[in-house]
Write a protein that holds these residues in place. Structure first.
Motif, PDB file in Angstrom:
ATOM      1  N   SER A 260       0.669   5.356  -1.995  1.00  0.00           N
ATOM      2  CA  SER A 260       0.405   6.464  -0.859  1.00  0.00           C
ATOM      3  C   SER A 260       1.500   7.479  -0.943  1.00  0.00           C
ATOM      4  O   SER A 260       2.579   7.379  -1.742  1.00  0.00           O
ATOM      5  N   SER A 261       1.109   8.842  -0.681  1.00  0.00           N
ATOM      6  CA  SER A 261       1.899  10.013  -0.805  1.00  0.00           C
ATOM      7  C   SER A 261       2.912   9.823   0.263  1.00  0.00           C
ATOM      8  O   SER A 261       4.037  10.467   0.258  1.00  0.00           O
ATOM      9  N   CYS A 262       2.546   9.144   1.361  1.00  0.00           N
ATOM     10  CA  CYS A 262       3.325   8.900   2.444  1.00  0.00           C
ATOM     11  C   CYS A 262       3.441  10.243   3.451  1.00  0.00           C
ATOM     12  O   CYS A 262       4.094  10.401   4.303  1.00  0.00           O
TER      13      CYS A 262
ATOM     14  N   ARG B 100       0.283   5.323   7.781  1.00  0.00           N
ATOM     15  CA  ARG B 100      -1.115   4.671   8.529  1.00  0.00           C
ATOM     16  C   ARG B 100      -0.582   3.402   8.988  1.00  0.00           C
ATOM     17  O   ARG B 100      -0.263   2.477   8.466  1.00  0.00           O
TER      18      ARG B 100
ATOM     19  N   ASP C 178      -0.576   1.176   5.744  1.00  0.00           N
ATOM     20  CA  ASP C 178       0.533   0.942   5.486  1.00  0.00           C
ATOM     21  C   ASP C 178       1.316   0.112   6.267  1.00  0.00           C
ATOM     22  O   ASP C 178       2.152  -0.666   5.862  1.00  0.00           O
TER      23      ASP C 178
ATOM     24  N   ASN D 111       0.896  -1.417  -0.034  1.00  0.00           N
ATOM     25  CA  ASN D 111       0.022   0.020   0.120  1.00  0.00           C
ATOM     26  C   ASN D 111       0.675   1.248   0.150  1.00  0.00           C
ATOM     27  O   ASN D 111       0.387   2.330  -0.390  1.00  0.00           O
TER      28      ASN D 111
ATOM     29  N   GLN E  85      -6.199   0.078   3.290  1.00  0.00           N
ATOM     30  CA  GLN E  85      -5.736   1.551   3.273  1.00  0.00           C
ATOM     31  C   GLN E  85      -4.736   1.652   4.380  1.00  0.00           C
ATOM     32  O   GLN E  85      -4.451   2.743   4.884  1.00  0.00           O
TER      33      GLN E  85
END
Length: 381
Positions: free
Chosen positions: A203-205, A209, A281, A199, A279
Motif C-alpha cells: 500500500s502507498s499508505c 484502511r 491494513d 497488506n 484490501q
C-alpha cells in the motif's frame, strides 16, 4: 460431541463445534455430534462426523421449573446414545442446556466429559450470583447459574476459548485444571494465505484502511473505530455486518463528516468478507466488557481472520483478545498508543511491518488452527 449452538446457525460456538469435530475425524477418531432440532450442515460445508438431531429439543427450557423434566429426558437420550455407540468420551461445546445432563450421564457410565466455557456464558451467570467460591449448601438447580457451577464442579475437564476465560473461572470457582485452547481458522484459509505478506507492504499508505467484522451492537464499540478515523484524515474504515446499532453509527459518521471515509458494507458472504480484508491494513475489534450483562469478547476470531488475509490486528485489549494481540508485537492495543500519529509512523516502517507479519503467521500456524485445537482436546480429555 454435543452443542446447543449448531449449524445452520452461524456463530462462534457453532462453527467451532463443526470444525473441531471435522478435525478430530481427520485425526482418525470416530465422532458423533448431538445438536438441537433443525441442526444441519449448509450445502457449502463439508461434514465428516455423524450428526444426531434432537427432534424433541426445547432449548428455551434451560432453566426454571420445567427444566428439571427436560433434563431427565436429556439424560435418557444421552445415555442411550452413549450405550448404543460405545461412547468413550463426551465433549460439550457449550455449558447451557445439554451440558449438565451430559455430566450426569458421564458420571453414571464412568466416562470422561469435558465442558467448553466461553467468556460471556460464564461471566453472565457469575454476575447473577456474585461468586461460586462459597455456594449455598443447597443449590436451586432450576436456576442456570447453579447448573453452570455444577458443570465446573463435576466435569472431568474444563475447556475454555481464551486465557481470559480461564482466569475468570479459576478466580470464581477455585478450579485449577482448566485448558485454554483458543479458537482457529480452517486449514483451507491458512493455506490460502500462507505466503501473504502484510497488506501495508503493498500500500502507498496515503490512506490507512481499517475494517471491522461483526454484529453492530453496543458491546462491540464500533463507535470507537469511527471516532478513531476522525483523528487523522488518512484513516478510512469499512464496517462489515449489521445490527441494532447501525442507525446510530451512521449518524455518528455524518456528525463527524466522515461519510466519504467510513463505509457500511452490511452483511456479506465469506468470499466478499475476505476480499475486503485483502484490501485492509488493520482489522479492528474495540469491544469492552459490560459488567451488567456479562457481555465480553471471549476470543475475537475476526482479528485472526484479518491477520490471515494480511491485516494487522488493532484491538481494545479486553477479554480473550489478549491471547491474539501483544501490543507492538502482533498488533496494537488502542489505549496503549500515545496517539494516532504513532500508528501512522508504523505504517512507513517496512522492516517492523514485515516482522510483525511473520509473528502473526507463526501464531496462525502454531496456535490458531482447528487441527491443533482438536488435538489439544483429544490429548487431555
Amino acid at each position: 460431541m454435543i452443542s446447543v449452538d449448531f449449524l445452520p446457525k452461524l456463530g462462534g460456538v457453532s462453527l467451532m463445534a463443526h470444525h473441531v469435530a471435522n478435525s478430530m475425524v481427520s485425526n482418525g477418531n470416530d465422532v458423533l455430534m448431538l445438536a438441537p432440532k433443525g441442526a444441519c450442515t449448509p450445502k457449502d460445508y463439508v461434514r465428516l462426523y455423524g450428526l444426531i438431531e434432537d427432534f424433541q429439543s426445547q432449548t428455551r427450557l434451560r432453566e426454571g421449573a420445567a427444566s428439571i423434566a427436560e433434563e431427565k429426558r436429556l439424560v435418557t437420550l444421552i445415555e442411550q446414545i452413549c450405550r448404543h455407540h460405545d461412547v468413550t468420551d463426551i465433549v460439550c461445546m457449550h455449558p447451557f442446556y445439554y451440558a449438565w445432563p451430559a455430566v450426569e450421564v458421564a458420571r453414571k457410565l464412568n466416562i470422561a466429559c469435558g465442558v467448553y466455557f466461553h467468556g460471556f456464558e460464564f461471566f453472565s451467570q457469575l454476575l447473577r450470583v456474585g461468586t461460586f467460591k462459597q455456594p449455598p449448601a443447597v443449590q436451586d438447580m432450576t436456576q442456570l447459574p447453579w447448573k453452570v457451577y455444577a458443570c465446573v464442579r463435576d466435569s472431568s475437564r474444563i475447556f475454555v476459548n481464551s486465557s481470559y476465560t480461564k482466569t475468570l473461572i479459576q478466580q470464581a470457582t477455585g478450579r485449577g485444571d482448566i485448558v485454554a485452547t483458543g479458537c482457529g481458522l480452517e486449514n483451507e484459509i491458512i493455506d490460502r494465505y500462507a505466503d501473504r505478506r502484510p497488506n501495508l507492504l503493498q500500500s502507498s499508505c496515503e490512506t490507512i484502511r481499517f475494517a471491522y467484522v461483526g454484529r453492530l451492537v453496543k458491546s462491540k464499540r464500533v463507535d470507537r473505530l469511527i471516532l478513531w478515523c476522525a483523528k487523522s484524515p488518512r484513516f478510512s474504515a469499512t464496517i462489515i455486518g449489521d445490527g441494532p446499532e447501525r442507525e446510530s453509527l451512521v449518524s455518528l459518521v455524518a456528525q463527524h463528516g466522515l461519510d466519504g471515509r467510513v463505509k457500511f458494507a452490511g452483511s456479506v458472504t465469506e468470499q466478499e468478507k475476505y476480499q475486503i480484508l485483502e484490501q485492509t491494513d488493520f482489522i479492528a475489534l474495540l469491544s469492552e466488557e459490560n459488567h451488567e450483562t456479562g457481555n465480553v469478547e471471549g476470543f475475537g476470531i475476526a482479528l485472526i481472520e484479518g491477520a490471515a488475509a494480511g491485516a494487522i490486528p488493532f484491538s481494545s485489549g479486553t477479554g480473550g483478545m489478549v491471547d491474539i494481540v501483544r501490543h507492538g508485537d502482533t498488533g496494537f492495543v488502542q489505549d496503549a498508543l500515545v496517539d494516532a500519529q504513532e500508528l501512522v509512523q508504523f505504517c512507513s516502517d517496512r522492516p517492523r511491518i514485515e516482522a510483525m507479519g511473520n509473528r502473526l503467521k507463526t501464531d496462525l500456524a502454531d496456535r490458531f488452527n482447528w487441527n491443533k485445537i482438536a488435538q489439544t482436546v483429544l490429548d487431555v480429555i
